[in-house]
Write an enzyme that holds these catalytic residues in place. Structure first.
Site, PDB file in Angstrom:
ATOM      1  N   THR A 158       3.561  -2.108   4.222  1.00 35.69           N
ATOM      2  CA  THR A 158       3.724  -0.971   5.137  1.00 35.69           C
ATOM      3  C   THR A 158       2.446  -0.138   5.118  1.00 35.69           C
ATOM      4  O   THR A 158       1.514  -0.408   5.859  1.00 35.69           O
ATOM      5  CB  THR A 158       4.963  -0.125   4.782  1.00 35.69           C
ATOM      6  OG1 THR A 158       4.940   0.201   3.389  1.00 35.69           O
ATOM      7  CG2 THR A 158       6.239  -0.876   5.120  1.00 35.69           C
ATOM      8  N   LYS A 203       4.407  -4.995  -2.569  1.00 43.44           N
ATOM      9  CA  LYS A 203       3.927  -3.956  -1.670  1.00 43.44           C
ATOM     10  C   LYS A 203       4.352  -2.603  -2.256  1.00 43.44           C
ATOM     11  O   LYS A 203       5.333  -2.488  -2.978  1.00 43.44           O
ATOM     12  CB  LYS A 203       4.473  -4.114  -0.254  1.00 43.44           C
ATOM     13  CG  LYS A 203       5.980  -4.033  -0.085  1.00 43.44           C
ATOM     14  CD  LYS A 203       6.606  -2.649  -0.024  1.00 43.44           C
ATOM     15  CE  LYS A 203       5.959  -1.779   1.020  1.00 43.44           C
ATOM     16  NZ  LYS A 203       6.653  -0.414   1.051  1.00 43.44           N
ATOM     17  N   THR A 233       8.884   2.551  -5.066  1.00 39.76           N
ATOM     18  CA  THR A 233       9.101   2.132  -3.679  1.00 39.76           C
ATOM     19  C   THR A 233       8.293   0.872  -3.465  1.00 39.76           C
ATOM     20  O   THR A 233       7.159   0.928  -3.033  1.00 39.76           O
ATOM     21  CB  THR A 233       8.641   3.187  -2.685  1.00 39.76           C
ATOM     22  OG1 THR A 233       9.336   4.367  -2.971  1.00 39.76           O
ATOM     23  CG2 THR A 233       8.968   2.771  -1.267  1.00 39.76           C
ATOM     24  N   GLU A 252      -1.415   6.310  -1.935  1.00 44.26           N
ATOM     25  CA  GLU A 252      -1.889   6.876  -0.679  1.00 44.26           C
ATOM     26  C   GLU A 252      -2.914   7.986  -0.923  1.00 44.26           C
ATOM     27  O   GLU A 252      -2.595   9.042  -1.468  1.00 44.26           O
ATOM     28  CB  GLU A 252      -0.692   7.388   0.127  1.00 44.26           C
ATOM     29  CG  GLU A 252       0.177   6.248   0.616  1.00 44.26           C
ATOM     30  CD  GLU A 252       1.584   6.644   0.975  1.00 44.26           C
ATOM     31  OE1 GLU A 252       2.278   5.807   1.560  1.00 44.26           O
ATOM     32  OE2 GLU A 252       1.995   7.766   0.651  1.00 44.26           O
ATOM     33  N   ASN A 271       1.018  12.019   4.051  1.00 42.57           N
ATOM     34  CA  ASN A 271       2.474  12.123   4.027  1.00 42.57           C
ATOM     35  C   ASN A 271       3.004  13.242   4.917  1.00 42.57           C
ATOM     36  O   ASN A 271       4.153  13.190   5.360  1.00 42.57           O
ATOM     37  CB  ASN A 271       2.958  12.292   2.590  1.00 42.57           C
ATOM     38  CG  ASN A 271       2.976  10.965   1.864  1.00 42.57           C
ATOM     39  OD1 ASN A 271       3.875  10.164   2.044  1.00 42.57           O
ATOM     40  ND2 ASN A 271       1.949  10.715   1.069  1.00 42.57           N
ATOM     41  N   THR A 315       5.072  12.101  12.108  1.00 39.86           N
ATOM     42  CA  THR A 315       4.670  12.816  13.315  1.00 39.86           C
ATOM     43  C   THR A 315       3.390  12.285  13.907  1.00 39.86           C
ATOM     44  O   THR A 315       3.060  12.603  15.027  1.00 39.86           O
ATOM     45  CB  THR A 315       4.499  14.313  13.016  1.00 39.86           C
ATOM     46  OG1 THR A 315       3.536  14.469  11.961  1.00 39.86           O
ATOM     47  CG2 THR A 315       5.820  14.916  12.581  1.00 39.86           C
TER      48      THR A 315
END
EC number: 2.3.1.35
Length: 397
Positions: A148, A174, A185, A269, A392, A397
């Site tokens: 992802t 992943k 996750t 991230e 994040n 959005t």
């Protein structure tokens, strides 16, 4: 050069349209040549996705024939329709193989609360079956199909000898955000041609998870979809493993899972550092793990590493509020091999040199030593950057 892919499996990946980017695979399929042993470890979150419920009910097993994964949509918090969609995916794969749907495991990852685009997935499954193979390119395509927000595929492979026979173990995973232990996750599939019973697979997988995937954190957020699967084809001809042979396999599997696990916080991230926290001299393993996890989860420790700040106070105070009882005068702290703190007080060190050692290297080593016993534990974390917050805050959005 021989292929690292264990005997008994073929795989592939394809873009069917779950993800918007047409250059990114969003379906991954692993097919077993025959009925295969499989075991799984799953999220401890009470809110779980449809594929987690499905796989939990079907592992451990010695009848598994395929693992099908979609990325871009988690099929989580999707109610009865999500369960039906998951069962349909398993059924499509099963029909193509001429087996029962109960012999197909599923995984999903991505945005939660949205129903799967089943028309796209049906078409995609028809296509991915045409792209199955047994070389590295097929494995890489399958590994990309489970990604992802990952920057790139996360894979690892080992080859060893068990009972005098060459054995291969290869894995993909992943994960980059929403990472916390028990589990993170993450999705992961590990394949081997060693021979295991379902109970052996279950036991050894749970064991190595506790020293690999349960020892990483990015942000302390546990997911709804976490799944780790181990499939063993038995095609290496090792015979059923026991005693030293089983322990040798466990050690090789642990090394591979640690390799995969470290790649997750390394790709956290926005991360600019992989932080390895080593605890030595704790009274017991549970104490060592608790201290390591507390330091790893500290936002202040993470941001200090981001800025190249050898802020010993943040690290030792995190150990102090971990809830573990220890003698503070017996604690010693080193960062990247530089001694910063001993016997209750900081020692003299060149702050600029230590800071530069952090800034100049992606890997940062934090070691805390105690005088409470002989227990050790190792944990991995990412640093915390402005980019993480930005990413994040804009994810939906």
């Amino acid at each position: 050069m021989t292929s690292p892919i264990p005997a008994g499996f073929k795989m592939g990946g394809f873009h069917c349209g779950v993800k918007r980017n047409p250059n990114k695979e969003d379906l991954s399929l692993i097919v077993c040549d025959e009925d295969t042993v499989a075991a799984g470890v799953y999220t401890t979150n009470l809110v779980v996705a449809a594929p987690v419920v499905w796989d939990r009910a079907r592992t451990p097993s010695d009848k598994i024939r395929a693992v099908m994964t979609n990325s871009g949509n988690a099929n989580a918090c999707t109610g009865e329709q999500g369960d039906k969609d998951n069962a349909e995916m398993a059924g499509i794969v099963a029909d193509k193989l001429g087996v029962s749907a109960d012999q197909v495991l599923t995984m999903s990852t991505g945005i939660i609360g949205h129903h799967l685009p089943m028309e796209k997935i049906r078409t995609g499954l028809d296509e991915v079956f045409q792209r199955l193979g047994t070389d590295e390119s097929h494995f890489d395509a399958a590994a990309r199909g489970i990604m992802t927000t990952d920057k790139g595929k996360k894979v690892a492979a080992v080859e060893c000898k068990i009972n005098g026979r060459p054995v291969k173990i290869i894995g993909m995973c992943k994960g980059a955000g929403m990472i916390a232990p028990n589990m993170a996750t993450m999705l992961s599939v590990v394949l081997t041609d060693a021979q295991l019973t379902p109970e052996q697979a279950k036991t050894v997988l749970a064991d190595v998870t506790n020293t690999s995937f349960n020892c990483i954190t990015v942000d302390g957020h546990r997911s709804t979809n976490d799944t780790l699967l181990l499939l063993a084809s038995g095609k290496a001809g090792t015979g059923e493993l026991s005693g030293p042979a089983l322990e040798a396999f466990r050690a090789e599997l642990e090394q591979l899972c640690q390799d995969l696990a470290k790649q997750i916080p390394a790709d956290g991230e926005g991360s600019t550092h992989l932080i390895e926290i080593n605890i030595e001299g704790a009274a017991n393993r549970d104490d060592a793990k608790r201290i390591a996890k507390t330091v790893a989860d500290s936002a202040l420790v993470k941001t200090a590493i981001t800025g190249g700040d050898p802020n010993w106070g943040r690290i030792v105070s995190a150990a102090g509020y971990s809830g573990v009882q220890f003698d503070p005068m017996g604690m010693e702290l080193t960062v990247n091999g530089h001694l910063l703190y001993r016997e209750g007080t900081p020692v003299k060190f060149d702050e600029k040199t230590v800071s530069q050692s952090i800034k100049d290297n992606f890997d940062t080593n934090v070691t805390l030593k105690f005088n409470e016993g002989n227990a050790r534990f190792r944990y991995w974390s990412s640093d915390l950057t402005v980019e993480y917050v930005k990413f994040n805050s804009e994810y939906r959005t």
